[in-house]
Write a protein that holds these residues in place. Structure first.
Motif, mmCIF file in Angstrom:
data_model
loop_
_atom_site.group_PDB
_atom_site.id
_atom_site.type_symbol
_atom_site.label_atom_id
_atom_site.label_comp_id
_atom_site.label_asym_id
_atom_site.label_seq_id
_atom_site.Cartn_x
_atom_site.Cartn_y
_atom_site.Cartn_z
ATOM 1 N N ASN B 388 23.595 26.753 -5.409
ATOM 2 C CA ASN B 388 24.709 25.961 -5.597
ATOM 3 C C ASN B 388 25.262 25.798 -7.208
ATOM 4 O O ASN B 388 24.558 25.176 -7.740
ATOM 5 C CB ASN B 388 24.818 24.689 -4.990
ATOM 6 C CG ASN B 388 24.015 23.636 -5.355
ATOM 7 O OD1 ASN B 388 22.746 23.983 -5.565
ATOM 8 N ND2 ASN B 388 24.541 22.818 -5.935
ATOM 9 N N ARG B 389 26.432 26.509 -7.569
ATOM 10 C CA ARG B 389 26.596 26.494 -8.826
ATOM 11 C C ARG B 389 27.306 25.262 -9.309
ATOM 12 O O ARG B 389 28.391 25.127 -9.127
ATOM 13 C CB ARG B 389 27.620 27.772 -9.196
ATOM 14 C CG ARG B 389 26.934 29.076 -8.575
ATOM 15 C CD ARG B 389 27.884 29.997 -8.883
ATOM 16 N NE ARG B 389 27.361 31.396 -8.774
ATOM 17 C CZ ARG B 389 27.936 32.768 -8.952
ATOM 18 N NH1 ARG B 389 29.360 32.475 -9.131
ATOM 19 N NH2 ARG B 389 27.338 33.820 -8.728
ATOM 20 N N PRO B 390 26.645 24.277 -10.215
ATOM 21 C CA PRO B 390 27.377 23.334 -10.784
ATOM 22 C C PRO B 390 28.184 23.770 -11.790
ATOM 23 O O PRO B 390 28.198 25.046 -12.254
ATOM 24 C CB PRO B 390 26.341 22.675 -11.398
ATOM 25 C CG PRO B 390 24.904 23.134 -10.836
ATOM 26 C CD PRO B 390 25.121 24.568 -10.361
ATOM 27 N N GLN B 393 30.123 22.523 -18.133
ATOM 28 C CA GLN B 393 30.926 21.309 -18.874
ATOM 29 C C GLN B 393 30.911 21.635 -20.172
ATOM 30 O O GLN B 393 30.261 22.482 -20.950
ATOM 31 C CB GLN B 393 29.699 20.287 -18.611
ATOM 32 C CG GLN B 393 29.735 19.902 -17.184
ATOM 33 C CD GLN B 393 29.113 18.742 -16.798
ATOM 34 O OE1 GLN B 393 28.103 18.170 -17.756
ATOM 35 N NE2 GLN B 393 29.044 17.928 -15.943
ATOM 36 N N ARG B 437 34.806 25.099 -12.948
ATOM 37 C CA ARG B 437 33.740 25.724 -11.694
ATOM 38 C C ARG B 437 33.582 27.354 -11.821
ATOM 39 O O ARG B 437 34.335 27.813 -12.266
ATOM 40 C CB ARG B 437 34.268 25.364 -10.063
ATOM 41 C CG ARG B 437 34.203 23.761 -9.812
ATOM 42 C CD ARG B 437 34.992 23.654 -8.604
ATOM 43 N NE ARG B 437 34.899 22.091 -8.546
ATOM 44 C CZ ARG B 437 35.660 21.458 -7.527
ATOM 45 N NH1 ARG B 437 36.515 22.113 -6.801
ATOM 46 N NH2 ARG B 437 35.360 20.157 -7.452
#
Lengths: 898, 438
Positions: B388-390, B393, B437
């Motif tokens: 699951n791709r965080p 940032q 995202r």
């Protein structure tokens, strides 16, 4: 640059206390000061330095303010344990309260109020009287709070000495901080008194609104919170108040903002102009959103409150849904609350955006959050008809990712969607069936089985699918077993061919003969009888059309919601519970130990049965236990027959027939838990509880007639239960006039008609009278009513018994919310319920108690209770030859140690 | 009931009591044990900051290596309690001169006891302004203008100051040179979808003020916000000046600002505290100028290789530059080997946060930089769950730039002695939570 106080924490090898004593009596000021600091350091880390009391108090008479404060701090901590010595300090206090330095005057009064020793309290009155009229506002504001402290210790004294009037005068003080503290003190005193003490008139109102502009941020909170009790006379006044309060929305302090929001929401109720209301809603939105940029803990409080606010006024934040989108690094508690609010704000207009977000969350790491996100999609589908299709397609996409818990959660919500929109989306069943073998959680399994049963005619291989589940039938949890049973019956009714016929035989056999679960067995019997007597009737019952479910995302009922909104920013609004459900302190109830408390309850509350003083909260626990069988198959179970067995039918089959009414009896005692609220009983309220008196078991029952007519001819019946409890005599209730109530003791006899299976505490009761239909309600059997007076064991007997029982007969359970505040009190209370004390020992800071009790037919209970005094959390271990009784036993013990 | 606390505990991470103060009698002595048993030693820690155990409620916050726990047994004002903790910590920091941690508490425990006695009475918060408290609560360990005086002889009018209408400023201040420093600090928060559309974007800004002014000055601040300008034009009955105006979604002010006056006249007028304070906070969602665009492409090549390409564009004025730009690109846990190519700055793999960290010290406006990386993964058996791709940032600071476009138009100072003041204004924009995202 910072201090170096940490040196005071280091200890020397030599006997610490004597050394400190010596230093405290030193002739050098500095040495004495250091010594006091060391004493305070020792106190902080939890060492007992109370033996130095006299020596510390001797240092009190000093010019050094810092030293004086330390001594005062010591006094606050230890005065209670040394009440006689504390008197030594009184002279200094009185002298200090007349010191020329206002800081010292205030310090003296502030500290004296914190010392809860009766003798000191007497001496507090004169200095307090002076300080309330002091020239210096700093002293007056301290004295104002001190009145609240004194009221908490001795309310009578405060009233006798006229401090309440003095406090009321301070509302007109020219210093805003004095006003604010006086308001806080009065509000607190009002909270703990039943008499009107602090009533806000229109005159005080304007004074308070003026003070609001000038006092500190905290003072503003006190004033706003006390204003929230004020009921405006009309719309004009309400508008006026709102106008004066609205500027507070721009305050940097979140507590000021939330308290202002509370007042505005309350007054809005009275405002009739829709323009004004709309305008206010517009003004409140930005400050509420701004709270979300505060510290996460404050965000959490804000979100819990916003949750309530949007239920009441959905328009306020209707356009702000984006601010509730979760940030990746938000703490989990913030994310969960944001999600909840997003569901509430979801509308046809923003649903696409919201769905994209939910989908994103469903791929995050935290399992609980992911589940909640999936569930949120389902709730939106149920709430927004036009968006249902889009929601379902998102759910199907998620199922395709094949993450186990996502799939299971999705199936649970899809079942609900089927119930909300029957005959609309069944085309997706095939996709669901692909994930069949990944299901391992009961709720997901049960949901899938329900879907198969409900749509058996559309699923070609429904019988094969069900059969695959049936292989493990005996091992499945009850929830899944019940669903399997119902689904198989549905399948059989829809496809009465050979395969399903064999399956139904197997299932019915399994569910009647080989199970201990009464719910399952009873349901199976009903199906069996239905199928054997009249298959058409069975179809009508089992395949009956189910009512369409609705959206539950605005769950709170409006009266509770209003109560919570009046408590915005407090714990109540965070827990979403009314204050009285978690605040133990009752109005004007004297501080007392548990037993004394029960006494006062007996005299003070006999007419208010709704107050469950004993803490067992029977009404709520009955609620849950009766819900258990009904709740989980709610979506699937066929109506009436299975969910609610015909109690009276069973009752008729019993030996002791319904007995007529004879003569009245009127026992009194503590209030009984309400079992049949008057709303359910068409005006008749029934409260009851099993008790043991003089070695006999009685059903202590009271009736309250809230109907318009006379009720007579009361009869009572008990269903078969695990202990075979039945009425041992006729119920004697006189004809009840409207508004009248009566209470009676009904002798009960055990072991009459025992229902088989694992013992449960459930007691089903039926009551009828000549005017109304038969009422059914559930009660709990507290096991301790069976404990005999002969249950005391000797030490040796206990030890022998404990050893002789194998280890697999030992069970332990934690009661996290029980507290033992005093060993003696607990022992005494347990003894009153025939649980007898044998011995105790100490294990570190834990106390271990050994007790015994005995059921009739010679079933002993050997009990070990472990707890730290005053700390919530009690561990209970028990050994008994009769393992089956253990769950019921723990239930009883938990109630007894509450 | 506005009560905020029955007791307050300061615990270290092990659960030892550093300092505690009981304000009311309605909670038992060993509440810490309950906190340790039911919160600290369980998974509960961090799942919810408000918990009920037995008859008591626990409100807790972690600040550096200290838990601050408030215990109450009544229906207390939770917002008030948390705000009190936040303010108290700020107060302690101002006394200790910086850090607030376990050591600072131990080293100043006498002072903290004294402060706890002063700032809360019977559970009701009192005056927490450092400025005023420092007048009469002094310790040797503290830098204070009064530290030369003996601590037991307080300033005579201290008590009037505490309770006074201007409870945040003392009288009789004299400065040779009267100066005011204004810092406008903005945080840009961005949440961008993988397709490049802006999901959420807002600016939270604050105006920090440092005042070195004599006497009791009255200040008035003018910004280029729409409502304020319109109101001003209306009052002076002349058309509003053209030029860039911005719309503030919400503002909150320090307690020194006259809120009633702001409400009616839309002017920010106040008597400032001495020294440094936060004058106001604001929030803007419309017309935000994003300083950076991020265009990521991430390709998973089979099960063991990934290709990552991130392009960052600066979209602020060419004469300006950003400092301390950091781009964090998350990679799977099982990353084994990485190789980079960057047009500027340096990149490396940080295993402790499972990210590629790309740092650029100075980033001029109207330019772009790219990083391409190849990541090799350890192949794991039976790893069914996809990664699951965080979000990516970003951190940065852009001096003399405001993402909102906010400008200070004027700052007027009136004092009866009529002295001249020098005003300094600085602007800076930082990344708040700047997430893309992928």
């Amino acid at each position: 640059m910072s201090g170096h106080d940490s040196k005071y924490f280091s200890t020397t090898k030599k006997g610490e206390i004597p050394e400190l004593k010596e230093e405290l009596n030193s002739q050098y000021k500095d040495k004495r000061k250091d010594a006091v600091k060391k004493v305070i350091a020792a106190m902080t880390v939890g060492k007992d330095v109370s033996s130095l009391f006299t020596d510390v108090v001797n240092c009190m008479q000093t010019e050094n303010l810092e030293l004086k404060k330390l001594v005062y701090l010591y006094l606050i901590n230890y005065a209670k344990s040394q009440p006689d010595l504390a008197i030594l300090a009184v002279n200094t206090f009185v002298k200090d309260s007349q010191d020329p330095n206002p800081l010292i005057r205030a310090l003296a009064v502030r500290t004296m109020g914190c010392i809860r020793v009766d003798k000191i309290t007497e001496y507090l009155c004169d200095p307090l009287q002076r300080c309330l009229k002091d020239d210096d506002p700093y002293v007056r504001k301290t004295a104002a709070i001190c009145v609240a402290k004194l009221y908490d210790i001795n309310a009578e004294l405060v009233e006798d000495r006229g401090f309440l009037e003095a406090l009321k005068d301070l509302i007109s003080d020219n210093n805003p901080m004095v006003v604010a503290n006086a308001v806080a003190a009065l509000a607190e005193i009002q909270d703990s008194s039943v008499r009107p003490i602090f009533e806000i008139t229109s005159h005080t109102l304007s004074k308070l609104l003026t003070a609001l502009n000038e006092c500190t941020e905290w003072g503003q909170v006190f004033i706003l919170d006390s204003l929230s009790r004020y009921k405006a006379a009309d719309a004009r006044e309400a508008e006026n108040i709102v106008e004066r309060v609205t500027p507070r929305l721009q305050h940097a302090n979140c507590a000021v903002v939330l308290s202002a929001v509370k007042i505005i929401l309350l007054q809005m109720e009275l405002i009739t102009s829709t323009d004004v209301v709309r305008n206010l809603c517009k003004k409140m939105a930005p400050p509420l959103v701004t709270l979300l940029s505060a510290e996460p803990e404050i965000q959490y409080v804000a979100l819990r409150n916003i949750n309530l606010i949007v239920q009441k006024r959905p328009t306020i934040l209707a356009h702000e849904i984006k601010v509730f989108f979760c940030k990746y690094n938000d703490p989990i508690y913030v994310k969960m609350e944001k999600l909840e609010i997003m569901i509430k704000l979801a509308s046809d207009r923003n649903i696409d955006q919201v769905l994209l977000e939910f989908k994103e969350y469903a791929t995050e790491v935290d399992v609980d959050f992911v589940r909640k996100a999936v569930r949120a999609i389902g709730r939106c589908a149920i709430k927004l008809e036009r968006a249902a299709e889009r929601c379902i397609s998102v759910l199907l996409e998620l199922i395709k990712i094949k993450v186990n818990y996502v799939v299971q959660e999705a199936i649970i919500v899809i079942k609900d969607i089927f119930r909300r929109y029957p005959n609309t989306y069944e085309s997706i069943i095939a996709t669901l069936c692909e994930s069949l073998d990944t299901l391992d959680e009961p709720e997901a399994k049960a949901s899938m089985i329900w879907i198969i049963g409900e749509y058996a005619e559309r699923i070609d291989n429904a019988d094969e699918l069900l059969e695959s589940f049936l292989e493990t039938f005996p091992e499945e949890p009850a929830l899944v077993q019940l669903q399997l049973l119902t689904a198989t019956v549905k399948l059989f009714l829809k496809k009465p061919t050979e395969g399903p016929q064999q399956m139904i035989q197997a299932v019915l056999n399994n569910a009647t003969v080989e199970t201990d679960n009464p719910d399952l067995r009873d349901r199976a019997y009903i199906y069996w009888r239905l199928l054997s007597t009249d298959p058409e009737a069975a179809k009508d019952v089992v395949l009956a059309e189910k009512p369409v479910i609705s959206d539950d995302s605005n769950q709170l009922d409006s009266s509770l919601l209003d109560e919570l909104l009046a408590n915005i920013s407090t714990l109540s609004s965070v827990y979403h519970k009314p204050p009285e459900s978690f605040v133990s302190r009752v109005k004007a109830a004297p501080r007392a130990d548990d037993e004394e408390f029960a006494d006062t309850a007996e005299t003070g509350y006999s007419e208010s049965p709704s107050q469950g003083v004993d803490g067992a909260s029977p009404s709520s626990s009955v609620g849950t236990s009766s819900n258990v069988p009904v709740k989980q198959p709610a979506t699937a179970s066929p109506p009436a027959p299975a969910a609610m067995p015909d109690l009276l039918g069973d009752l008729m089959g019993m030996d002791n027939a319904i007995v007529p009414v004879d003569e009245p009896a009127t026992p009194s005692g503590p209030p009984l838990p309400v079992l049949l609220p008057s709303t359910t009983g068409q005006g008749l309220q029934i409260s009851a509880q099993l008790t043991r008196r003089d070695g006999q078991i009685y059903y202590d029952i009271s009736f309250e007639n809230g109907t318009q007519g006379v009720l007579d001819g009361f009869m009572i019946q008990f269903n078969k239960n695990s202990f075979g409890l039945a009425a041992g005599e006729a119920l004697q209730v006189p004809p009840l006039q409207p508004g009248a109530s009566t209470r009676t003791l009904l002798l009960m006899v055990p072991f009459q008609n025992i229902s088989p299976g694992a013992p449960t505490s459930l007691l089903q009761v039926a009551v009828k009278n000549n005017q109304q239909p038969v009422w059914y309600f559930n009660d709990k059997i507290p096991l301790h009513v069976f404990f005999g007076e002969d249950g005391k064991m000797e030490r040796a007997g206990f030890l022998e018994g404990w050893k002789s029982l194998p280890d697999d007969h030992e069970f332990t359970k934690e009661f996290p919310s029980s507290v033992i505040s005093s060993i003696d009190a607990t022992v005494e209370r347990l003894a009153a319920s025939n649980v007898f004390f044998i011995a105790k020992r100490k294990n570190a800071n834990l106390d271990v108690l050994y007790l015994s009790a005995k059921m009739p037919r010679g079933i002993p209970f050997l009990i070990e209770i472990t707890a730290a005094v005053g700390v919530p959390g009690v561990k209970c271990a028990v050994k008994t030859p009769n393992k089956e009784m253990v769950p019921v036993f723990f239930e009883a013990m938990e109630a007894l140690t509450k | 009931m506005p009560v905020a606390a029955s007791a307050i505990y300061f615990l270290n991470l092990r659960g030892d009591v550093l300092i505690n103060r009981l304000y009311r009698d309605d909670v038992g002595g060993n509440m810490v044990d309950a906190f340790r048993m039911h919160i600290m030693q369980t998974k509960e820690l961090g799942t919810c900051p408000v918990r009920q155990i037995g008859g008591c409620s626990f409100l807790y916050m972690r600040i550096s290596n200290v838990y601050i726990v408030i215990v109450v047994s009544s229906n207390a004002n939770v917002a008030c309690a948390f705000k009190f903790v936040v303010e108290a910590v700020a107060l302690f920091k101002s006394y200790f001169g910086g850090a607030f941690d376990e050591d600072a508490i131990r080293n100043n425990f006498v002072l903290i006891y004294e402060l706890l006695d002063e700032i809360m009475d019977f559970g009701y918060p009192q005056n927490l302004s450092p400025e005023i408290l420092k007048l009469y609560i002094t310790q040797e360990g503290v830098r204070s203008p009064f530290s030369s005086k003996p601590s037991d002889k307080p300033v005579p009018n201290a008590t009037l100051q505490v309770t006074g209408a201007v409870g945040w400023r003392r009288e009789g201040l004299v400065y040779k040179k009267n100066e005011v420093f204004l810092d406008i600090v903005e945080s840009v928060n961005l949440l961008m979808s993988s397709k490049g559309s802006v999901l959420r974007c807002d600016v939270t800004g604050k105006i920090l003020m440092k005042c070195f002014l004599s006497g009791m000055p009255d200040l008035k601040l003018g910004l280029n916000d729409k409502i304020g300008l319109e109101k001003e034009a209306q009052l002076k009955s002349r058309p509003a000046k053209s030029g860039k105006t911005i719309e503030l979604d919400d503002v909150t002010f320090h307690q020194c600002v006259n809120l009633t006056r702001f409400n009616s006249e839309k002017t920010v007028s106040f008597v400032p505290p001495d020294g440094e304070f936060e004058l106001m906070k604001y929030r803007i969602t419309e017309g935000v100028n994003l300083p950076f665009r991020v265009l990521p492409t991430i390709k998973e090549l089979g099960r063991t290789r990934m290709e990552i390409n991130v392009k960052v564009k600066s979209v602020f004025g060419a004469k300006m530059f950003a400092l301390g730009v950091v781009v964090k690109v998350p990679v799977p846990k099982q990353t084994a080997k990485t190789s980079f190519q960057t047009t500027s700055g340096k990149a490396k793999y940080n295993a402790s946060i499972d990210s590629l960290v790309w740092k650029i010290r100075k980033f001029p406006g109207q330019t772009e930089a790219t990083m391409s990386a190849e990541v090799e993964l350890i192949s794991t058996m039976g790893e069914k769950k996809s990664w699951n791709r965080p979000p990516i940032q970003m951190e940065f600071q852009v001096p003399m730039f405001t993402a909102s476009g906010l400008r200070v138009r004027f700052l007027k100072v009136w004092e009866k002695s009529g002295y001249n003041t020098v005003e300094w204004v600085r602007y800076i924009t930082r990344a708040g939570s700047y997430e893309i995202r992928c």
